[in-house]
Design a protein around this motif. Structure first.
Motif, PDB file in Angstrom:
ATOM      1  N   CYS A  52       9.271  -0.687  -8.806  1.00 34.13           N
ATOM      2  CA  CYS A  52       8.107   0.150  -8.512  1.00 34.13           C
ATOM      3  C   CYS A  52       8.293   0.913  -7.191  1.00 34.13           C
ATOM      4  O   CYS A  52       8.793   0.371  -6.204  1.00 34.13           O
ATOM      5  N   TRP A  54       6.166   1.840  -5.010  1.00 33.11           N
ATOM      6  CA  TRP A  54       5.423   1.310  -3.852  1.00 33.11           C
ATOM      7  C   TRP A  54       6.256   0.255  -3.131  1.00 33.11           C
ATOM      8  O   TRP A  54       6.251   0.168  -1.903  1.00 33.11           O
ATOM      9  N   ILE A  55       6.984  -0.548  -3.909  1.00 32.24           N
ATOM     10  CA  ILE A  55       7.841  -1.589  -3.318  1.00 32.24           C
ATOM     11  C   ILE A  55       8.964  -0.939  -2.502  1.00 32.24           C
ATOM     12  O   ILE A  55       9.266  -1.341  -1.373  1.00 32.24           O
ATOM     13  N   ASP A  77      -0.996 -10.486  -5.746  1.00 34.24           N
ATOM     14  CA  ASP A  77      -0.685  -9.054  -5.713  1.00 34.24           C
ATOM     15  C   ASP A  77       0.537  -8.768  -6.574  1.00 34.24           C
ATOM     16  O   ASP A  77       0.414  -8.436  -7.733  1.00 34.24           O
ATOM     17  N   CYS A  78       1.718  -8.967  -6.033  1.00 35.80           N
ATOM     18  CA  CYS A  78       2.900  -8.466  -6.709  1.00 35.80           C
ATOM     19  C   CYS A  78       4.047  -9.445  -6.542  1.00 35.80           C
ATOM     20  O   CYS A  78       4.381  -9.821  -5.416  1.00 35.80           O
ATOM     21  N   ASN A  80       7.081  -8.886  -6.841  1.00 40.96           N
ATOM     22  CA  ASN A  80       8.198  -8.264  -6.112  1.00 40.96           C
ATOM     23  C   ASN A  80       8.169  -8.581  -4.624  1.00 40.96           C
ATOM     24  O   ASN A  80       9.191  -8.537  -3.942  1.00 40.96           O
ATOM     25  N   GLN A 278       1.279   2.113 -12.729  1.00 38.36           N
ATOM     26  CA  GLN A 278       2.501   2.461 -12.019  1.00 38.36           C
ATOM     27  C   GLN A 278       3.712   2.028 -12.849  1.00 38.36           C
ATOM     28  O   GLN A 278       3.705   0.919 -13.405  1.00 38.36           O
ATOM     29  N   CYS A 281       5.381  -1.713 -13.259  1.00 32.35           N
ATOM     30  CA  CYS A 281       4.408  -2.675 -12.711  1.00 32.35           C
ATOM     31  C   CYS A 281       3.887  -3.573 -13.834  1.00 32.35           C
ATOM     32  O   CYS A 281       3.502  -3.085 -14.892  1.00 32.35           O
ATOM     33  N   ARG A 283       1.151  -4.914 -14.083  1.00 31.29           N
ATOM     34  CA  ARG A 283      -0.266  -4.674 -14.357  1.00 31.29           C
ATOM     35  C   ARG A 283      -0.479  -3.712 -15.534  1.00 31.29           C
ATOM     36  O   ARG A 283      -1.576  -3.610 -16.065  1.00 31.29           O
TER      37      ARG A 283
HETATM   38  S1  SF4 Z   1       1.487  -4.639  -8.052  1.00 32.04           S
HETATM   39 FE1  SF4 Z   1       2.465  -3.083  -9.340  1.00 32.04          FE
HETATM   40  S2  SF4 Z   1       2.043  -1.147  -8.304  1.00 32.04           S
HETATM   41 FE2  SF4 Z   1       1.671  -2.775  -6.817  1.00 32.04          FE
HETATM   42  S3  SF4 Z   1       3.613  -2.975  -5.723  1.00 32.04           S
HETATM   43 FE3  SF4 Z   1       3.644  -4.450  -7.406  1.00 32.04          FE
HETATM   44  S4  SF4 Z   1       4.664  -3.420  -9.084  1.00 32.04           S
HETATM   45 FE4  SF4 Z   1       4.037  -1.855  -7.618  1.00 32.04          FE
END
Ligand code: SF4
Length: 330
Positions: A52, A54-55, A77-78, A80, A278, A281, A283
Motif C-alpha cells: 500500500c 500509505w505504508i 490498524d494495519c 504492515n 486503497q 489493503c 480493508r
Molecule cells: S490499513 Fe490499508 S490503507 Fe491503511 S496503511 Fe494499511 S494497507 Fe494501507
C-alpha cells in the motif's frame, strides 16, 4: 522539542502533555510537495511494489528523519505496521508500540493500560494528562461544529476532510491549528448555504486522490460525511478519555463502523455512499459487508498512488451520480 511520529490516530494528548510535537506520518507523506517521490524511494529501498502507498509514504517519512521516535499502532490498524517497525528498529530508530484491543472482553481496561504505557514513556500521570485533555477538548468542540456546518451546507466535503484528517496531530501545532480553525469557522458561517441535488458520504480510509471531492462536488453533489476522518477527530467528548477511544470505531470490528455509518446516513440524509479503498489493503474485503448491509447505493472506488482520478473512475462516478439524481427525481 522532540518530534514523535505515529502511523495512525493515537491518543495524541499524551504526546502534547509530554511536551513533544505530534507528527502523523501519513500527513507528512501526503502533504509533501512531491508525495510520489516518497513511494519511489521506498521501492528503491526494496519495499515490494504491491505494498500500500500509505505504508511506503510512512516508511520514507521516517527514513527521511522527519521524526525522532515512532509510535506504531500494531493492533487495530494495519498488519504492515509490524514489518515497518522492524525495519525502523533495524535502522536504529526508537520505536514504541500501541495496540487497540480487538475483541469485546475488557476493552476498556486493556485500552487504559495501553494509554498508561504511553504516559509512562512521556513521564505523565492522569492529573497532568487531564489538563491537556481539557485544553484540547476546546479544539475538538470546534471540529464538531465544523462537521455540523458541513451537514448544514456551509462547509464543503473537501474542507471537512482536510480539517478532520489534520486533527490527528493538529498539524504539529495545536495553538496555530485552533486559531486557523476559528478563522475558518467565522468565514464559513458567513457563506451562503449550498443546497445540492445529491448528498454523498465517503466511507473507508481517507482517499489518496487529490481531486475526487472537487470532481463530485462540481456535479451538484454535497459530501456531507467523511466517516473515518470524523472518527479520527474523536468526537466523543461526553465520555471519559479512555472511553472515547473505546467508542472510536476505526480500529475495531466492522460492526461498530457499520452502526455508526448507518446512524449517520439517516441523520445526514445521505443518498449514496462512496466506499474508498486503497490498493493492496486488506480493508477492501470489507466492501462485501458494506454493500450488503447499507440501505443506500454504494460505489467502490479504488486508488493507489497520490494522483488525479483516472478517466474510468470519472465515468463510473458520473454514472453513479446520475443514477442518484434520477432516484431522487430532482
Ligand atoms: S490499513 Fe490499508 S490503507 Fe491503511 S496503511 Fe494499511 S494497507 Fe494501507
Amino acid at each position: 522539542m522532540k518530534k514523535i511520529g505515529f502511523t495512525t490516530t493515537i491518543p495524541v494528548e499524551v504526546i502534547i502533555a509530554g511536551d513533544c510535537l505530534p507528527v502523523d506520518l501519513n500527513n507528512v507523506f501526503i502533504t509533501s510537495e512531491k508525495p510520489y517521490t516518497y513511494i519511489e524511494k521506498a521501492e528503491e529501498d526494496g519495499l515490494p511494489r504491491n505494498t500500500c502507498s500509505w505504508i511506503k509514504g510512512i516508511y520514507t517519512a521516517v527514513m527521511n528523519k522527519s521524526v525522532d521516535e515512532v509510535i506504531g499502532v500494531v493492533e487495530g490498524d494495519c498488519s504492515n505496521t509490524h514489518a515497518l517497525m522492524e525495519i525502523f528498529r533495524d535502522n536504529g530508530i526508537p520505536v514504541l508500540s500501541f495496540a487497540y484491543p480487538y475483541g469485546e472482553k475488557e476493552k476498556y481496561a486493556l485500552l487504559k493500560k495501553q494509554i498508561e504505557k504511553l504516559m509512562l514513556h512521556f513521564g505523565l500521570d492522569w492529573k497532568i494528562l487531564e489538563k491537556t485533555v481539557s485544553r484540547i477538548d476546546k479544539i475538538r468542540e470546534k471540529l464538531i461544529m465544523l462537521d455540523n456546518l458541513t451537514v448544514e451546507g456551509y462547509v464543503n466535503g473537501f474542507e471537512n476532510h482536510l480539517w478532520l484528517v489534520s486533527s490527528t496531530d493538529f498539524n504539529s501545532n495545536y495553538i496555530r491549528f485552533e486559531k486557523d480553525l476559528e478563522q475558518f469557522l467565522d468565514e464559513a458561517k458567513s457563506r451562503k448555504r449550498k443546497d445540492a441535488k445529491v448528498r454523498l458520504g465517503f466511507i473507508g480510509v481517507p482517499t489518496i486522490f487529490s481531486d475526487i471531492y472537487q470532481f463530485v462536488e462540481e456535479r451538484d453533489c454535497a459530501v456531507v460525511f467523511n466517516e473515518v476522518q470524523r472518527q479520527f477527530s474523536i468526537p466523543y467528548l461526553e465520555y471519559d478519555y479512555v472511553e472515547r477511544f473505546v467508542r472510536y470505531t476505526y480500529p475495531y470490528d466492522i460492526t461498530y463502523r457499520l452502526a455508526d455509518i448507518k446512524k449517520e446516513i439517516v441523520k445526514r440524509e445521505i443518498d449514496g455512499i462512496i466506499h474508498y479503498v486503497q490498493s493492496f489493503c486488506y480493508r477492501q474485503i470489507q466492501d462485501v459487508i458494506f454493500k450488503k448491509e447499507l440501505d443506500v447505493p454504494v460505489i467502490t472506488i479504488e486508488g493507489n498512488d497520490p494522483e488525479s482520478i483516472d478517466a474510468r473512475t470519472k465515468i463510473r462516478l458520473e454514472s453513479f451520480i446520475e443514477m442518484l439524481i434520477g432516484k431522487r427525481g430532482v
